[in-house]
Design a protein around this motif. Sequence first.
Motif, mmCIF file in Angstrom:
data_model
loop_
_atom_site.group_PDB
_atom_site.id
_atom_site.type_symbol
_atom_site.label_atom_id
_atom_site.label_comp_id
_atom_site.label_asym_id
_atom_site.label_seq_id
_atom_site.Cartn_x
_atom_site.Cartn_y
_atom_site.Cartn_z
ATOM 1 N N GLN A 34 -10.329 84.084 124.299
ATOM 2 C CA GLN A 34 -10.228 84.334 125.741
ATOM 3 C C GLN A 34 -9.099 85.296 126.100
ATOM 4 O O GLN A 34 -8.992 85.708 127.251
ATOM 5 C CB GLN A 34 -9.998 83.021 126.484
ATOM 6 N N GLN A 35 -8.260 85.656 125.136
ATOM 7 C CA GLN A 35 -7.081 86.470 125.417
ATOM 8 C C GLN A 35 -7.436 87.946 125.554
ATOM 9 O O GLN A 35 -8.261 88.459 124.802
ATOM 10 C CB GLN A 35 -6.038 86.301 124.308
ATOM 11 N N PRO A 36 -6.778 88.632 126.499
ATOM 12 C CA PRO A 36 -6.983 90.078 126.618
ATOM 13 C C PRO A 36 -6.607 90.774 125.309
ATOM 14 O O PRO A 36 -5.611 90.427 124.671
ATOM 15 C CB PRO A 36 -6.012 90.487 127.729
ATOM 16 N N GLY A 37 -7.430 91.712 124.893
ATOM 17 C CA GLY A 37 -7.149 92.479 123.686
ATOM 18 C C GLY A 37 -7.676 91.861 122.409
ATOM 19 O O GLY A 37 -7.612 92.476 121.342
ATOM 20 N N PHE A 38 -8.210 90.631 122.465
ATOM 21 C CA PHE A 38 -8.757 89.981 121.274
ATOM 22 C C PHE A 38 -10.050 90.690 120.876
ATOM 23 O O PHE A 38 -10.906 90.951 121.709
ATOM 24 C CB PHE A 38 -9.038 88.505 121.543
ATOM 25 N N ILE A 39 -10.203 90.980 119.575
ATOM 26 C CA ILE A 39 -11.399 91.664 119.073
ATOM 27 C C ILE A 39 -12.256 90.732 118.220
ATOM 28 O O ILE A 39 -13.468 90.723 118.335
ATOM 29 C CB ILE A 39 -11.012 92.919 118.264
ATOM 30 N N GLY A 40 -11.632 89.951 117.342
ATOM 31 C CA GLY A 40 -12.406 89.094 116.455
ATOM 32 C C GLY A 40 -11.514 88.300 115.529
ATOM 33 O O GLY A 40 -10.284 88.413 115.574
ATOM 34 N N LEU A 41 -12.143 87.485 114.659
ATOM 35 C CA LEU A 41 -11.386 86.607 113.776
ATOM 36 C C LEU A 41 -12.218 86.278 112.545
ATOM 37 O O LEU A 41 -13.435 86.115 112.642
ATOM 38 C CB LEU A 41 -11.055 85.311 114.548
ATOM 39 N N GLU A 42 -11.551 86.177 111.403
ATOM 40 C CA GLU A 42 -12.154 85.725 110.152
ATOM 41 C C GLU A 42 -11.205 84.708 109.529
ATOM 42 O O GLU A 42 -9.990 84.882 109.613
ATOM 43 C CB GLU A 42 -12.361 86.895 109.191
ATOM 44 N N SER A 43 -11.755 83.668 108.915
ATOM 45 C CA SER A 43 -10.894 82.633 108.361
ATOM 46 C C SER A 43 -11.530 82.007 107.124
ATOM 47 O O SER A 43 -12.754 81.886 107.043
ATOM 48 C CB SER A 43 -10.659 81.554 109.429
ATOM 49 N N ALA A 44 -10.683 81.611 106.169
ATOM 50 C CA ALA A 44 -11.129 80.907 104.968
ATOM 51 C C ALA A 44 -10.018 79.950 104.538
ATOM 52 O O ALA A 44 -8.838 80.246 104.707
ATOM 53 C CB ALA A 44 -11.424 81.894 103.854
ATOM 54 N N ARG A 45 -10.414 78.804 103.988
ATOM 55 C CA ARG A 45 -9.414 77.845 103.529
ATOM 56 C C ARG A 45 -9.842 77.282 102.192
ATOM 57 O O ARG A 45 -10.986 76.882 102.018
ATOM 58 C CB ARG A 45 -9.227 76.714 104.532
ATOM 59 N N SER A 46 -8.887 77.286 101.267
ATOM 60 C CA SER A 46 -9.041 76.643 99.971
ATOM 61 C C SER A 46 -7.666 76.082 99.645
ATOM 62 O O SER A 46 -7.121 75.346 100.453
ATOM 63 C CB SER A 46 -9.527 77.665 98.935
ATOM 64 N N GLU A 47 -7.071 76.477 98.519
ATOM 65 C CA GLU A 47 -5.694 76.045 98.243
ATOM 66 C C GLU A 47 -4.747 76.618 99.286
ATOM 67 O O GLU A 47 -3.749 76.006 99.645
ATOM 68 C CB GLU A 47 -5.230 76.494 96.857
ATOM 69 N N ILE A 48 -5.053 77.830 99.726
ATOM 70 C CA ILE A 48 -4.322 78.423 100.834
ATOM 71 C C ILE A 48 -5.336 78.773 101.924
ATOM 72 O O ILE A 48 -6.515 78.964 101.648
ATOM 73 C CB ILE A 48 -3.514 79.682 100.438
ATOM 74 N N ILE A 50 -6.308 81.441 104.987
ATOM 75 C CA ILE A 50 -6.051 82.790 105.479
ATOM 76 C C ILE A 50 -6.905 82.998 106.723
ATOM 77 O O ILE A 50 -8.127 82.841 106.668
ATOM 78 C CB ILE A 50 -6.375 83.870 104.429
ATOM 79 N N THR A 51 -6.237 83.323 107.812
ATOM 80 C CA THR A 51 -6.921 83.664 109.054
ATOM 81 C C THR A 51 -6.460 85.047 109.455
ATOM 82 O O THR A 51 -5.262 85.314 109.511
ATOM 83 C CB THR A 51 -6.607 82.648 110.165
ATOM 84 N N VAL A 52 -7.416 85.915 109.716
ATOM 85 C CA VAL A 52 -7.107 87.267 110.171
ATOM 86 C C VAL A 52 -7.697 87.413 111.559
ATOM 87 O O VAL A 52 -8.904 87.256 111.746
ATOM 88 C CB VAL A 52 -7.698 88.342 109.230
ATOM 89 N N SER A 53 -6.835 87.657 112.536
ATOM 90 C CA SER A 53 -7.319 87.935 113.884
ATOM 91 C C SER A 53 -7.088 89.410 114.182
ATOM 92 O O SER A 53 -6.131 90.011 113.700
ATOM 93 C CB SER A 53 -6.628 87.043 114.923
ATOM 94 N N TYR A 54 -8.009 89.965 114.952
ATOM 95 C CA TYR A 54 -7.988 91.399 115.234
ATOM 96 C C TYR A 54 -7.716 91.619 116.712
ATOM 97 O O TYR A 54 -8.288 90.924 117.572
ATOM 98 C CB TYR A 54 -9.328 92.031 114.837
ATOM 99 N N TRP A 55 -6.841 92.607 116.982
ATOM 100 C CA TRP A 55 -6.364 92.842 118.351
ATOM 101 C C TRP A 55 -6.350 94.326 118.685
ATOM 102 O O TRP A 55 -6.122 95.163 117.812
ATOM 103 C CB TRP A 55 -4.957 92.265 118.494
ATOM 104 N N LYS A 56 -6.540 94.601 119.959
ATOM 105 C CA LYS A 56 -6.569 95.977 120.459
ATOM 106 C C LYS A 56 -5.233 96.677 120.289
ATOM 107 O O LYS A 56 -5.172 97.843 119.915
ATOM 108 C CB LYS A 56 -6.967 95.959 121.940
ATOM 109 N N ASP A 57 -4.123 95.950 120.538
ATOM 110 C CA ASP A 57 -2.803 96.581 120.515
ATOM 111 C C ASP A 57 -1.705 95.539 120.285
ATOM 112 O O ASP A 57 -1.963 94.330 120.298
ATOM 113 C CB ASP A 57 -2.540 97.369 121.811
ATOM 114 N N LEU A 58 -0.490 96.017 120.073
ATOM 115 C CA LEU A 58 0.648 95.126 119.818
ATOM 116 C C LEU A 58 0.996 94.281 121.039
ATOM 117 O O LEU A 58 1.450 93.145 120.897
ATOM 118 C CB LEU A 58 1.866 95.946 119.376
ATOM 119 N N GLU A 59 0.778 94.824 122.234
ATOM 120 C CA GLU A 59 1.070 94.064 123.451
ATOM 121 C C GLU A 59 0.182 92.821 123.541
ATOM 122 O O GLU A 59 0.659 91.746 123.930
ATOM 123 C CB GLU A 59 0.872 94.951 124.693
ATOM 124 N N SER A 60 -1.080 92.954 123.169
ATOM 125 C CA SER A 60 -1.993 91.806 123.180
ATOM 126 C C SER A 60 -1.534 90.732 122.198
ATOM 127 O O SER A 60 -1.601 89.541 122.495
ATOM 128 C CB SER A 60 -3.415 92.259 122.833
#
Length: 100
Positions: A34-48, A50-60
């Motif tokens: 719901q946040q301005p500038g949010f583009i998408g997200l990918e996530s995986a969990r095992s022993e560690i 990792i979530t990667v979220s994608y954003w339009k800019d540093l301000e977002s």
Amino acid sequence: MNTPYYAVIFSSVLTEATEGYETMAEKMVALAQQQPGFIGLESARSEIGITVSYWKDLESIALWKQNWEHLQAQQQGRELWYAKYAVRIVRVEREYHFER
């Protein structure tokens, strides 16, 4: 996605006390979307995890980091769920894909 954009890479190792973690993670994904500038997200969990979220800019990204509900989740994470974590913010200059 049109480049350039930014990725926040969150890698973590959980403690054994994971009660409530999955619910909070789902809540944070819904809130981030719901946040301005949010583009998408990918996530995986095992022993560690990792979530990667994608954003339009540093301000977002900065606004997301300061979101009150997100701040509360971060505090709970440090107190209960995370043995360790790292956050990396990178600028994506180009990308390519393969899909069967």
